[in-house]
Design a protein around this motif. Structure first.
Motif, short mmCIF file in Angstrom:
data_model
loop_
_atom_site.label_atom_id
_atom_site.label_comp_id
_atom_site.label_asym_id
_atom_site.label_seq_id
_atom_site.Cartn_x
_atom_site.Cartn_y
_atom_site.Cartn_z
N ASP A 218 0.90 -1.23 -0.03
CA ASP A 218 -0.07 0.19 -0.01
C ASP A 218 0.84 1.38 0.05
O ASP A 218 2.07 1.24 0.23
N PRO A 219 0.43 2.44 -0.38
CA PRO A 219 1.09 3.64 -0.48
C PRO A 219 2.09 4.02 0.75
O PRO A 219 2.97 4.57 0.78
N SER A 220 1.34 3.72 2.02
CA SER A 220 2.16 4.18 3.06
C SER A 220 3.30 3.14 3.55
O SER A 220 3.98 3.71 4.18
N THR A 221 3.16 1.88 3.16
CA THR A 221 4.26 0.89 3.60
C THR A 221 5.07 0.44 2.45
O THR A 221 6.24 -0.25 2.78
N LYS A 222 4.95 0.83 1.20
CA LYS A 222 5.53 0.15 -0.10
C LYS A 222 7.02 0.52 0.01
O LYS A 222 7.70 -0.34 -0.41
#
Length: 51
Positions: free
Chosen positions: A23-27
């Motif tokens: 996901d965008p926050s953990t990629k």
């Protein structure tokens, strides 16, 4: 006591899987050396409880 360790195990699993999400926050997440040491130590502590 079993319920408490189940919650600790669940939190550890959540922490350990953070870098595997896309996901965008953990990629782009990477663990620091200190974070990796803590995950290893916490996992070892839980495994000792099983012995």
């Amino acid at each position: 006591m079993d319920e408490r360790w189940a919650l600790v195990r669940s939190a550890l699993e959540d922490q350990a899987s953070g870098a595997m999400h896309t996901d965008p926050s953990t990629k782009d997440h990477t663990y620091t050396h200190a974070e990796a040491e803590v995950l290893i130590a916490a996992t070892a502590a839980l495994l000792r409880l099983l012995a």
